[in-house]
Write a protein that holds these residues in place. Structure first.
Motif, PDB file in Angstrom:
ATOM      1  N   TYR A  54      15.951  68.271   5.030  1.00 24.47           N
ATOM      2  CA  TYR A  54      15.050  68.387   6.194  1.00 24.47           C
ATOM      3  C   TYR A  54      15.412  69.492   7.097  1.00 24.47           C
ATOM      4  N   ASP A  55      14.471  70.263   7.395  1.00 27.38           N
ATOM      5  CA  ASP A  55      14.569  71.169   8.694  1.00 27.38           C
ATOM      6  C   ASP A  55      13.979  70.620   9.976  1.00 27.38           C
ATOM      7  N   LEU A  56      14.697  70.360  11.024  1.00 22.10           N
ATOM      8  CA  LEU A  56      14.430  69.881  12.135  1.00 22.10           C
ATOM      9  C   LEU A  56      13.431  71.020  13.117  1.00 22.10           C
ATOM     10  N   TYR A  57      13.650  72.289  12.875  1.00 26.12           N
ATOM     11  CA  TYR A  57      13.592  73.513  13.914  1.00 26.12           C
ATOM     12  C   TYR A  57      12.010  74.101  13.229  1.00 26.12           C
ATOM     13  N   GLU A  58      11.545  73.904  12.189  1.00 30.16           N
ATOM     14  CA  GLU A  58      10.428  74.875  11.622  1.00 30.16           C
ATOM     15  C   GLU A  58       9.188  74.557  12.261  1.00 30.16           C
ATOM     16  N   THR A  59       8.918  73.302  12.435  1.00 28.36           N
ATOM     17  CA  THR A  59       7.897  72.906  13.141  1.00 28.36           C
ATOM     18  C   THR A  59       7.875  73.026  14.867  1.00 28.36           C
ATOM     19  N   VAL A 116       5.699  82.616   0.249  1.00 27.76           N
ATOM     20  CA  VAL A 116       6.917  81.606   1.049  1.00 27.76           C
ATOM     21  C   VAL A 116       6.309  80.716   1.743  1.00 27.76           C
ATOM     22  N   LEU A 117       6.519  79.258   1.509  1.00 32.38           N
ATOM     23  CA  LEU A 117       5.834  78.343   2.454  1.00 32.38           C
ATOM     24  C   LEU A 117       6.837  78.354   3.729  1.00 32.38           C
ATOM     25  N   ALA A 118       5.695  78.461   4.819  1.00 32.67           N
ATOM     26  CA  ALA A 118       6.372  78.459   6.012  1.00 32.67           C
ATOM     27  C   ALA A 118       5.397  78.075   7.319  1.00 32.67           C
ATOM     28  N   TRP A 119       6.182  77.552   8.527  1.00 32.57           N
ATOM     29  CA  TRP A 119       4.974  77.137   9.473  1.00 32.57           C
ATOM     30  C   TRP A 119       4.230  78.382   9.976  1.00 32.57           C
ATOM     31  N   SER A 120       2.682  77.818  10.409  1.00 36.12           N
ATOM     32  CA  SER A 120       2.158  78.829  10.664  1.00 36.12           C
ATOM     33  C   SER A 120       1.824  78.477  12.143  1.00 36.12           C
ATOM     34  N   ALA A 121       1.331  77.427  12.587  1.00 27.30           N
ATOM     35  CA  ALA A 121       0.950  77.088  13.951  1.00 27.30           C
ATOM     36  C   ALA A 121       0.979  75.589  14.237  1.00 27.30           C
ATOM     37  N   ASN A 122       1.172  75.277  15.516  1.00 29.73           N
ATOM     38  CA  ASN A 122       0.909  73.809  15.876  1.00 29.73           C
ATOM     39  C   ASN A 122      -0.524  73.954  16.551  1.00 29.73           C
ATOM     40  N   GLU A 123      -1.152  73.163  16.071  1.00 31.75           N
ATOM     41  CA  GLU A 123      -2.851  72.886  16.483  1.00 31.75           C
ATOM     42  C   GLU A 123      -3.354  71.571  17.120  1.00 31.75           C
ATOM     43  N   ILE A 164     -11.283  72.327  17.290  1.00 30.37           N
ATOM     44  CA  ILE A 164      -9.956  73.021  17.209  1.00 30.37           C
ATOM     45  C   ILE A 164      -9.573  74.005  18.442  1.00 30.37           C
ATOM     46  N   GLY A 165      -8.320  73.634  19.148  1.00 33.89           N
ATOM     47  CA  GLY A 165      -8.312  74.741  20.129  1.00 33.89           C
ATOM     48  C   GLY A 165      -7.948  76.042  19.880  1.00 33.89           C
ATOM     49  N   GLU A 166      -9.084  76.811  20.737  1.00 36.70           N
ATOM     50  CA  GLU A 166      -8.865  78.484  20.241  1.00 36.70           C
ATOM     51  C   GLU A 166      -7.726  78.986  20.127  1.00 36.70           C
ATOM     52  N   ASP A 167      -6.695  78.647  21.051  1.00 34.05           N
ATOM     53  CA  ASP A 167      -5.101  78.737  20.936  1.00 34.05           C
ATOM     54  C   ASP A 167      -4.306  77.883  20.378  1.00 34.05           C
ATOM     55  N   ALA A 168      -3.461  78.199  19.662  1.00 33.71           N
ATOM     56  CA  ALA A 168      -2.420  77.018  19.270  1.00 33.71           C
ATOM     57  C   ALA A 168      -1.399  76.861  20.343  1.00 33.71           C
ATOM     58  N   ALA A 169      -2.186  75.689  20.850  1.00 32.17           N
ATOM     59  CA  ALA A 169      -1.221  75.151  22.203  1.00 32.17           C
ATOM     60  C   ALA A 169      -1.199  73.589  22.134  1.00 32.17           C
ATOM     61  N   HIS A 170      -0.317  73.071  23.132  1.00 28.93           N
ATOM     62  CA  HIS A 170      -0.381  71.948  23.094  1.00 28.93           C
ATOM     63  C   HIS A 170      -1.444  71.133  23.905  1.00 28.93           C
ATOM     64  N   PRO A 171      -1.876  69.960  23.715  1.00 31.21           N
ATOM     65  CA  PRO A 171      -3.099  69.631  24.363  1.00 31.21           C
ATOM     66  C   PRO A 171      -3.010  69.567  25.819  1.00 31.21           C
ATOM     67  N   ASP A 172      -1.961  69.529  26.453  1.00 25.14           N
ATOM     68  CA  ASP A 172      -1.860  69.473  27.889  1.00 25.14           C
ATOM     69  C   ASP A 172      -1.986  70.691  28.529  1.00 25.14           C
ATOM     70  N   ASP A 173      -2.046  71.753  27.387  1.00 32.35           N
ATOM     71  CA  ASP A 173      -2.293  73.259  27.936  1.00 32.35           C
ATOM     72  C   ASP A 173      -3.752  73.635  27.775  1.00 32.35           C
ATOM     73  N   LEU A 174      -4.697  72.548  27.129  1.00 33.15           N
ATOM     74  CA  LEU A 174      -5.847  73.008  26.968  1.00 33.15           C
ATOM     75  C   LEU A 174      -6.919  72.183  27.740  1.00 33.15           C
ATOM     76  N   ASP A 175      -7.970  73.008  28.295  1.00 32.43           N
ATOM     77  CA  ASP A 175      -9.053  72.247  28.838  1.00 32.43           C
ATOM     78  C   ASP A 175     -10.402  72.024  27.697  1.00 32.43           C
TER      79      ASP A 175
END
Length: 899
Positions: free
Chosen positions: A623-628, A700-707, A718-729
């Motif tokens: 497993y990879d702990l950091y890719e996400t 190559v299979l790889a992380w693209s965004a956290n949505e 969906i959030g217009e920006d790929a951001a954490h929920p706390d950073d979205l209105d």
């Protein structure tokens, strides 16, 4: 993290590993057995240290064949490259050089004689370098400390006779000077560190084990004669550190290089299998009596004036310019016989080569090589490696604000204790906002072993959060204990970090890391086995660098020199090495996978070389702990890679090194890289080099965004920006047609808030990039040169066939993903530097820096926008040359007031 970086150090991007979901422990009782083993190792350290001390060889381990006598002279020796003073005739000479390359231990093909004189204020070294073909002697000019392709003579002096550190002074047949500090081994190590790899860099032509950042003021002259060439070197005692004893014994070593023969010879000869501490095996220079150490005092003020032009922020396409004038200075003072203070006020590094542009698609920041002279010179004392990183990364200093001032105090005591203290303050308008401090000690034990400690401190505004004050402390101790005449050893470290955000309620974080390696150091077969442990709170990145924590690594490495490093069959030399690591997460014991590296190098008798390597990653899963970037672990597909490289005959005026790397992933993705490096010594004044590299990824299979996905009624947003929920209105969300798939895809996923989900999206990544780097040096005299650096870079990428990361073992097809992820970037960066050393230690710099860049951005929610990836590289380069340029011109003058 997806960045193209050029000329800057990025902020720390290590994710918060505490957000990783808990998993079933792999080891019982939180690694109680491991803790017990580490505790036992700590208890054994004093015993090991005592054994290392008792097994240390006596200082007088050489017979009379490794001893030479220095002759006292009262008169000054005139430096003209001719050893025609009577004193040279009276001095005893050493000869009988033996080859280190190409046939180890064989007599040198050309005779060399070296003599040493000493006076009240200087040490003199004279060398007669006979050559059967004096017309073939290579006399290439170059910048100081450029160990270029030419006939060279070097002398290394261990004046303190500690068997650990030497001062190196070299001159080539054209009169170009080279000086450096030499410590320990001149061999490259085998294997790697912990997971994540490390940095590296530097001038590849510099002899291994030497640090050319150390600069001294000394004098030399050379002369080509009918029988070869000769060199005279005069070294002021103020440039050396030695004791006040009436009778001195110094370590000494001579090296001669003849590039047309591919030959390097030396006196005394030290076999390759014994070079794990070359300085400890130097010859002895005796006969020096009644000389007194001299204080080294250098005051070097500077002034710089410059003009900066760029595109106006007010009117597009219009040029704006600004002028600048500044002053500052450096100070070097010898305090006592073996302590030096270095300081700098308002330093300017405008003459330093720009950082290269790189495409970074990983979860980690890019670490660039330190090039600033103040932070390069003598920095080895502060080195404290922590597996994949280090506790001090000086590029942190000045990354967020200008440097106001910095100081270094370093030295060595008679008992073998080396120490260094570094401090720096940064801030705008000479108002300190950040402070950095480092203290380092290393105690020598015998000729080869050592133990040491370090402490680093940062206090100031947190990067990116100017209103928050951060205090960060890192401490550690390390050891390198060697036994049985340096054949075996145990090495390791234990380090702690403590981060406290003073003005917040965030709990302080305290972490640790440690390693214990057992190594075989001499002979045809070498290697190590070891254990690295990094807990999930270890974070030295405020003053250091570290890409990963939260792992336990079981490592082993081996290297083999065929036929003991001697020629056999069609080969001058051949060797192989292997490295294996198995990792588990410290928190939870999750299997992080395996990596196996195997490589070999084959040097033929015609001096051509072939390098072949293989890498197998995660053959049994992991497993990879950091890719996400802080969410769930994921299970990447295994991969197999093969590398090949060819090197042409190094004896020629030109060399080329083509290479190819191919990687194949378990999901069908591929990665390929083709490179070509070339060097050409056009004539004695002009040298050129180039590096051309192309990289391609396909599927190559790889992380693209956290949505962030929000369910409202029967529809999804969906959030217009790929951001954490706390950073979205609420206004930051956009409705989309999920085609009825998200309810099923997110079933069982824990929401971050009612009807709100924060998950990772992966895609099949296609990329291509081109990197063209050119360097050239035109040298008029050994003191006057012009150097050019230029890099043209372009990269494109896109993700498709998106998948949603449901849990650590599953990626589910997400054809309804409404966003596009594509990018394109290109840049051109150039430096032109004229350097004139108009007097010893004083220089004039005239610098032109040029840059331009173009970026094709894409609105991820615009389905019909033209794809940046569909454009050709030629079009990208055209955009680059059409972009508005940014130029900087400066003139810098410094003057060295010598004592």
């Amino acid at each position: 993290m997806r960045t193209v970086q050029a000329g800057a150090v990025s902020s720390r991007t290590l994710p918060d590993t505490k957000t990783i979901s808990p998993v079933k422990p792999y080891f019982p009782t939180r690694f109680g057995a491991l803790a017990l083993g580490l505790f036992a190792a700590w208890l054994a350290l004093p015993v090991c240290a005592a054994m290392a001390q008792t097994s240390a060889p006596p200082s007088a381990e050489l017979d009379n064949e490794g001893v030479m006598q220095a002759l006292f002279v009262e008169e000054e020796i005139a430096l003209d490259g001719l050893l025609d003073e009577a004193a040279w005739g009276r001095a005893a000479a050493v000869s009988g050089f033996r080859q280190y390359e190409p046939v180890e231990g064989a007599p040198a093909s050309q005779e060399t004689e070296v003599r040493v004189l000493y006076g009240a204020n200087h040490l003199y070294v004279g060398a007669l370098l006979h050559d059967e073909e004096p017309g073939a002697i290579e006399r290439a000019l170059g910048r100081r400390d450029d160990f270029n392709r030419a006939d060279w003579f070097l002398v290394a002096v261990d004046a303190w006779f500690d068997r650990r550190t030497a001062y190196v002074f070299g001159v080539n047949a054209a009169g170009v000077q080279f000086d450096a500090l030499q410590t320990g081994s001149d061999r490259t190590g085998g294997g790697g560190g912990g997971p994540g790899g490390g940095g590296g860099g530097g001038n590849s032509n510099t002899p291994r084990g030497m640090d050319p950042s150390w600069d001294a003021v000394w004098y030399s002259d050379v002369r080509v004669t009918q029988s070869g060439w000769s060199a005279e070197i005069r070294i002021p005692y103020s440039m050396l550190r030695f004791s006040e004893a009436p009778a001195q014994t110094w370590g000494i070593h001579f090296t001669r290089r003849i590039p047309r023969l591919g030959e390097q010879s030396e006196w005394p000869h030290v076999p390759r299998v014994q070079r794990t501490n070359l300085v400890a095996r130097f010859g002895r220079l005796e006969g020096i009596r009644n000389v007194k150490p001299r204080r080294n005092v250098q005051v070097i003020p500077y002034t710089v004036a410059g003009v900066h032009t760029l595109e106006s922020e007010e009117v597009a396409g219009e040029r704006a310019s600004s002028g600048d004038f500044d002053v500052g200075g450096d100070l070097k003072i010898g305090l006592g016989t073996n302590v030096t203070l270095d300081a700098t006020i308002n330093p300017d590094f405008g003459q330093v080569e720009a950082d290269p542009a790189v495409l970074n698609l990983t979860a980690f920041e890019t670490f660039f090589q330190e090039r600033r002279p103040f932070f390069v010179e003598g920095i080895n004392i502060y080195d404290f490696s922590v597996g994949p990183g280090r506790l001090l990364y000086t590029r942190r200093i000045g990354a967020d604000a200008p440097i106001i001032g910095a100081g270094k105090l370093s030295g060595r005591t008679a008992s073998g204790l080396s120490f260094g203290v570094l401090g720096a303050a940064t801030g705008s308008d000479f108002s300190p906002s950040r402070g950095y401090g480092v203290g380092r000690v290393i105690q020598q034990i015998g000729s080869w072993s050592s133990v040491g400690g370090i402490a680093t401190l940062f206090e100031g505004a947190d990067a990116g959060q100017e209103d928050n004050r951060l205090r960060s402390l890192a401490t550690g101790m390390d050891w390198d204990l060697r036994f049985l005449q340096n054949k075996y050893g145990v090495e390791g470290f234990f380090a702690l970090t403590d981060r406290n955000q003073i003005d917040t309620d965030i709990a302080r974080e305290t972490g640790f890391a440690s390693k214990v390696w057992f190594r075989k150091r001499q002979g045809a077969l070498n290697g190590f086995v070891g254990l690295d442990v990094f807990n999930d709170a270890f974070d030295p990145n405020d003053t250091g660098q570290n890409r990963e924590n939260n792992f336990i690594a079981l490592l082993s490495s081996g290297s083999y020199s065929a036929n003991g490093g001697s020629p056999f069959g069609p080969f001058l030399r051949a060797g192989a090495r292997g490295f294996f690591v198995q990792q588990f997460s410290y928190r939870g014991g999750l299997d992080l996978g395996q990596r196996l590296d195997i490589g070999s190098r084959w040097l033929f008798r015609n001096f051509q070389a072939v390098i072949v390597g293989f890498e197998y990653e995660n053959p049994f899963g992991g497993y990879d702990l950091y890719e996400t970037r802080g969410l769930l672990p994921w299970s990447p597909p295994g991969s197999f890679a093969v590398q090949g490289q060819f090197q042409t005959d190094e004896r020629r005026d030109w060399q080329i090194e083509p290479g190819v790397d191919l990687a194949f992933y378990g999901n069908g993705g591929t990665e390929s890289e083709v490179s070509l490096e070339a060097q050409w010594n056009v004539n004695d004044r002009l040298s050129l080099s180039s590096e051309i590299e192309g990289e391609w990824e396909r599927g190559v299979l790889a992380w693209s965004a956290n949505e962030t996905f929000l369910r409202a009624g029967s529809g999804w947003f969906i959030g217009e920006d790929a951001a954490h929920p706390d950073d979205l209105d609420a206004a930051d969300f956009k409705a989309f047609d999920d085609r009825g798939s998200l309810n099923a895809l997110l079933a069982g996923v824990e929401p971050t808030a009612p009807e709100q989900y924060y998950v990772s999206v992966f895609g099949a990544r296609d990329t291509r990039s081109t990197d063209i780097t050119l360097r050239g040096t035109f040298t008029l005299t050994p003191k006057l040169s012009v150097q050019l650096y230029s890099q043209l870079f372009a990269a494109q990428g896109r993700y498709d066939r998106f998948q949603l990361h449901r849990d650590r073992d599953r990626l589910l097809d997400f054809d309804a993903y409404p966003k596009r992820d594509e990018f394109a970037f290109s840049s051109l960066h150039s430096n032109l530097v004229l350097r004139w050393e108009y007097r010893p230690g004083s220089a004039l710099f005239v610098v032109w820096t040029h840059g331009r860049s173009a970026e094709d951005t894409l609105n991820p929610l615009a389905p019909d926008a033209a794809s940046p990836y569909d454009r050709s590289m030629g079009d990208q380069f055209g955009d680059t040359f059409g972009a508005f340029p940014e130029n900087a011109f400066l003139i810098k003058l410094n003057y060295n007031f010598l004592n």
